[in-house]
Motif scaffolding. Sequence first.
Motif, PDB file in Angstrom:
ATOM      1  N   TYR A 227       0.428  -1.386   0.037  1.00  0.00           N
ATOM      2  CA  TYR A 227       0.222  -0.112   0.168  1.00  0.00           C
ATOM      3  C   TYR A 227       0.943   1.353  -0.247  1.00  0.00           C
ATOM      4  CZ  TYR A 227      -2.651   3.343   1.669  1.00  0.00           C
ATOM      5  OH  TYR A 227      -3.526   5.013   1.509  1.00  0.00           O
ATOM      6  N   LEU A 231       1.254   4.537  -2.456  1.00  0.00           N
ATOM      7  CA  LEU A 231       0.134   6.086  -1.839  1.00  0.00           C
ATOM      8  C   LEU A 231       2.076   7.334  -2.621  1.00  0.00           C
ATOM      9  CD1 LEU A 231      -1.603   7.116  -0.553  1.00  0.00           C
ATOM     10  CD2 LEU A 231      -0.320   7.294   1.790  1.00  0.00           C
ATOM     11  N   ALA A 246      -6.169  -3.660  -2.678  1.00  0.00           N
ATOM     12  CA  ALA A 246      -5.732  -3.069  -1.458  1.00  0.00           C
ATOM     13  C   ALA A 246      -5.479  -1.061  -1.399  1.00  0.00           C
ATOM     14  CB  ALA A 246      -4.400  -3.317  -1.006  1.00  0.00           C
ATOM     15  N   ILE A 249      -9.794  -0.316  -2.847  1.00  0.00           N
ATOM     16  CA  ILE A 249     -10.199  -0.176  -1.739  1.00  0.00           C
ATOM     17  C   ILE A 249     -10.199   1.163  -1.322  1.00  0.00           C
ATOM     18  CG2 ILE A 249     -11.523  -1.178   0.112  1.00  0.00           C
ATOM     19  CD1 ILE A 249     -10.340  -3.746  -0.717  1.00  0.00           C
ATOM     20  N   TYR A 250      -8.881   1.646  -0.787  1.00  0.00           N
ATOM     21  CA  TYR A 250      -8.872   2.668   0.187  1.00  0.00           C
ATOM     22  C   TYR A 250      -8.990   3.633  -0.697  1.00  0.00           C
ATOM     23  CZ  TYR A 250      -6.008   6.412   0.014  1.00  0.00           C
ATOM     24  OH  TYR A 250      -5.186   8.552   0.018  1.00  0.00           O
ATOM     25  N   ALA A 253     -12.960   3.774  -0.545  1.00  0.00           N
ATOM     26  CA  ALA A 253     -13.423   4.644   0.766  1.00  0.00           C
ATOM     27  C   ALA A 253     -12.905   5.319   1.348  1.00  0.00           C
ATOM     28  CB  ALA A 253     -13.083   3.508   1.816  1.00  0.00           C
ATOM     29  N   LEU A 254     -11.936   6.519   1.640  1.00  0.00           N
ATOM     30  CA  LEU A 254     -11.862   7.180   2.123  1.00  0.00           C
ATOM     31  C   LEU A 254     -11.637   8.083   0.774  1.00  0.00           C
ATOM     32  CD1 LEU A 254      -9.048   6.227   4.602  1.00  0.00           C
ATOM     33  CD2 LEU A 254     -11.896   6.306   4.875  1.00  0.00           C
ATOM     34  N   VAL A 259     -19.121   4.079   1.412  1.00  0.00           N
ATOM     35  CA  VAL A 259     -18.569   2.238   2.547  1.00  0.00           C
ATOM     36  C   VAL A 259     -19.815   1.393   1.919  1.00  0.00           C
ATOM     37  CG1 VAL A 259     -19.592   1.515   4.817  1.00  0.00           C
ATOM     38  CG2 VAL A 259     -18.183   4.141   4.473  1.00  0.00           C
ATOM     39  N   ALA A 262     -16.669   0.411  -0.787  1.00  0.00           N
ATOM     40  CA  ALA A 262     -15.559   0.002   0.132  1.00  0.00           C
ATOM     41  C   ALA A 262     -15.000  -1.875   0.756  1.00  0.00           C
ATOM     42  CB  ALA A 262     -14.563   1.264   0.493  1.00  0.00           C
ATOM     43  N   SER A 263     -16.554  -1.634   1.465  1.00  0.00           N
ATOM     44  CA  SER A 263     -17.220  -3.260   1.859  1.00  0.00           C
ATOM     45  C   SER A 263     -17.010  -4.166   1.081  1.00  0.00           C
ATOM     46  CB  SER A 263     -18.122  -2.805   3.018  1.00  0.00           C
ATOM     47  OG  SER A 263     -17.915  -1.808   3.797  1.00  0.00           O
ATOM     48  N   GLY A 266     -13.444  -4.542   0.483  1.00  0.00           N
ATOM     49  CA  GLY A 266     -13.079  -5.333   1.311  1.00  0.00           C
ATOM     50  C   GLY A 266     -13.343  -6.807   0.964  1.00  0.00           C
TER      51      GLY A 266
ATOM     52  N   VAL B 119      -6.858  -4.040   5.037  1.00  0.00           N
ATOM     53  CA  VAL B 119      -7.618  -2.801   4.125  1.00  0.00           C
ATOM     54  C   VAL B 119      -8.882  -3.363   3.386  1.00  0.00           C
ATOM     55  CG1 VAL B 119      -7.852  -3.646   1.529  1.00  0.00           C
ATOM     56  CG2 VAL B 119      -7.660  -1.695   1.502  1.00  0.00           C
ATOM     57  N   ALA B 120      -9.376  -4.624   4.339  1.00  0.00           N
ATOM     58  CA  ALA B 120     -11.572  -5.475   3.945  1.00  0.00           C
ATOM     59  C   ALA B 120     -11.471  -4.503   5.020  1.00  0.00           C
ATOM     60  CB  ALA B 120     -11.017  -7.150   4.026  1.00  0.00           C
ATOM     61  N   VAL B 121     -10.867  -4.215   6.606  1.00  0.00           N
ATOM     62  CA  VAL B 121     -11.237  -4.000   7.452  1.00  0.00           C
ATOM     63  C   VAL B 121     -11.083  -2.431   7.682  1.00  0.00           C
ATOM     64  CG1 VAL B 121     -11.220  -6.207   8.512  1.00  0.00           C
ATOM     65  CG2 VAL B 121      -9.486  -4.898   8.830  1.00  0.00           C
ATOM     66  N   LEU B 122     -10.961  -2.031   6.482  1.00  0.00           N
ATOM     67  CA  LEU B 122     -10.377  -0.423   7.424  1.00  0.00           C
ATOM     68  C   LEU B 122     -11.567   0.490   7.455  1.00  0.00           C
ATOM     69  CD1 LEU B 122      -8.430   2.587   6.533  1.00  0.00           C
ATOM     70  CD2 LEU B 122      -8.919   2.393   4.100  1.00  0.00           C
ATOM     71  N   VAL B 123     -13.079  -0.237   6.711  1.00  0.00           N
ATOM     72  CA  VAL B 123     -13.857   1.415   6.659  1.00  0.00           C
ATOM     73  C   VAL B 123     -14.384   0.600   7.815  1.00  0.00           C
ATOM     74  CG1 VAL B 123     -16.103   1.238   6.253  1.00  0.00           C
ATOM     75  CG2 VAL B 123     -14.416   1.393   4.358  1.00  0.00           C
ATOM     76  N   PRO B 124     -14.388  -0.399   8.668  1.00  0.00           N
ATOM     77  CA  PRO B 124     -15.526  -0.587   9.807  1.00  0.00           C
ATOM     78  C   PRO B 124     -13.924   0.497  10.670  1.00  0.00           C
ATOM     79  CG  PRO B 124     -14.775  -2.499   8.775  1.00  0.00           C
ATOM     80  CD  PRO B 124     -14.602  -1.544   7.810  1.00  0.00           C
ATOM     81  N   LEU B 127     -14.348   3.854  11.165  1.00  0.00           N
ATOM     82  CA  LEU B 127     -15.729   4.879  11.792  1.00  0.00           C
ATOM     83  C   LEU B 127     -16.002   4.110  12.972  1.00  0.00           C
ATOM     84  CD1 LEU B 127     -18.001   2.559   9.226  1.00  0.00           C
ATOM     85  CD2 LEU B 127     -17.450   5.297   9.562  1.00  0.00           C
ATOM     86  N   ALA B 210       2.889   0.901   7.688  1.00  0.00           N
ATOM     87  CA  ALA B 210       2.676   2.216   7.025  1.00  0.00           C
ATOM     88  C   ALA B 210       1.857   1.624   6.788  1.00  0.00           C
ATOM     89  CB  ALA B 210       4.076   2.529   5.485  1.00  0.00           C
ATOM     90  N   PHE B 211       0.537   0.942   7.021  1.00  0.00           N
ATOM     91  CA  PHE B 211      -0.960   0.862   6.031  1.00  0.00           C
ATOM     92  C   PHE B 211      -1.699   2.403   7.612  1.00  0.00           C
ATOM     93  CE2 PHE B 211      -5.341  -0.632   5.847  1.00  0.00           C
ATOM     94  CZ  PHE B 211      -5.462   0.296   4.885  1.00  0.00           C
ATOM     95  N   ARG B 215      -3.229   5.411   7.698  1.00  0.00           N
ATOM     96  CA  ARG B 215      -4.835   5.727   7.486  1.00  0.00           C
ATOM     97  C   ARG B 215      -5.138   6.078   8.800  1.00  0.00           C
ATOM     98  NH1 ARG B 215      -3.711   6.842   2.973  1.00  0.00           N
ATOM     99  NH2 ARG B 215      -4.937   8.669   4.031  1.00  0.00           N
TER     100      ARG B 215
END
Lengths: 290, 274
Positions: A227, A231, A246, A249-250, A253-254, A259, A262-263, A266, B119-124, B127, B210-211, B215
């Motif tokens: 990642y 970046l 990866a 998805i970033y 999401a951001l 949401v 991105a989920s 994920g 990255v799969a759990v980045l959103v939860p 939040l 570094a993730f 973030r």
Amino acid sequence: MATENTRGLARLMLAPSVALLLIWMIVPLAMTLWFSFQNYNLLNPANVSWTGLFNYKYFYTDPAFFQSIWNTLLIVGGVLVITVVGGIAIALLLDQPMWGQGIVRIMIISPFFVMPPVAALVWKNMIMHPGYGVLADINRALGFQPVDWFAQYPLFSIIIIVAWQWLPFATLILLTALQSLDGEQKEAAEMDGAGFVSRFVYLTLPHLARAITVVILIQTIFLLGVYAEILVTTNGGPGYASTNLAFLIYRTALLGYDVGGASAGGIIAVILANVVAIFLMRAVGKNLDR
Amino acid sequence: MARAVSTRRMAVATIAAWIVALIIFFPILYTIITSLKSEPEAIQGFNLIPSFTLESYVTVQTQRDYFKPFMNSVVLSVGSTLLALLVAVPAAWSMAFSPTNRTKDILMWMLSTKMMPAVAVLVPIYLIFRDTGLLDTRLGLTIMLTLINLPIVVWMLYTYFREIPGEILEAARMDGATLWGEIVYVLAPMAVPGIASTMLLNIILAWNEAFWTIRLTTTNAAPLTAFIASFSSPQGLFWAKLSAASTLAIAPILIMGWFSQKQLVRGLTFGAVK
């Protein structure tokens, strides 16, 4: 020795780790799964609704999706090939008697300790920069046009940087394995007239099989999630040329505040990681049970 | 069996190895050299001899407040390592000394949590952190790094503890050692080297993560990874300053790493290669 009492104590000692990891694994993943069926945008948080499989469809039909999966696999595959082949070659070299072996080892292992943003920025600015980089200087000295690496070969450039970071890891592990090879076996083979190539194929390579397996397994775990290198160098571009899953998805999401989308991505990433893991375990896992 | 190695063969190996090593080490070496140049000097073209000015180091501190992210890195990596050890030592201990038939499954399951892509759990996570006020705090990031590295810490400690012979405990007990005496005089001295190497490796991993560190932080809790990543913006492109900041960011870990080469192999392969 294991009375009821000590067994109870043992369970108690194990409980906090298991509980923490269980929560860490289940709660966020369940949330991701739930969100992936929702129409949920951070810019409009009051308006959340159930959309079924819409997010998956959306993600699936996005042209960036297949490219990002392909890029993910290219990064993993490319780095694995470079580090395993290069690692074996360097390990064989380091296994020879020489002067200053300690310093050579230290220099070769160093890139592994460099944090990803530093590694990527140093390569981007000081080595590969088309105007001021060392490679451009070399090209000019030889009378060639400097190459704009990140514009022309973005994914390849990232693979080179990541391979540079992981080459020491592969080398170190393969060297450790190489040094446990019985010296007498080698000598016997040599006396029997086996040349370097046949000694390597029939003696060294089988001995290294387990270490190679370990290198592939561990690196794959980390390489699926590359990642920071993306970046700070290409930011996924140009277009989606260097976007892996990866990073996609970033972005969703951001940067897109989506949401739900991105989920869904994920969940796809989890599935991909599991497919790769199962495939790897099958293909090379039998080496580990020895 | 010692064999006489011909000087010639040794010379060839030496030269080849040094060339390879210098190529691999070159980006780091050149970063250190560039950090000792002035800004105009840094973009003048290939030059291995700097003017040995420390002006970039001074600027990085005065203009960008380097010390703050550095301290964040120290607090996060050491804090998360100690926290992980606190939870992992008892767990590894119990699995090494009173294993059940499920111990192997538990260990494999712990390792499998590392397979989950971050990255799969980045959103939860984002939040949850936002809603609990943990975004951009040292506490939040320390918890994250602890959870990420916990499986590796448990595994490493387990492989070390497993090598402590159980008979020694029984012998001590036969000699009338109390539980406390057993821990302090028998077990601790044998466990300390393993715990120390685990600690060292985990600090290195946490320092370079570094993730999540990039973030989940913006300014207050941003460690060196996030600080350096901020140099990628166009206004941050000053070769000498970037080099100075990079040199400072990697120096402590590089030195720690050199000392932990041997343990590194063992730790990162979960004891599969020694």
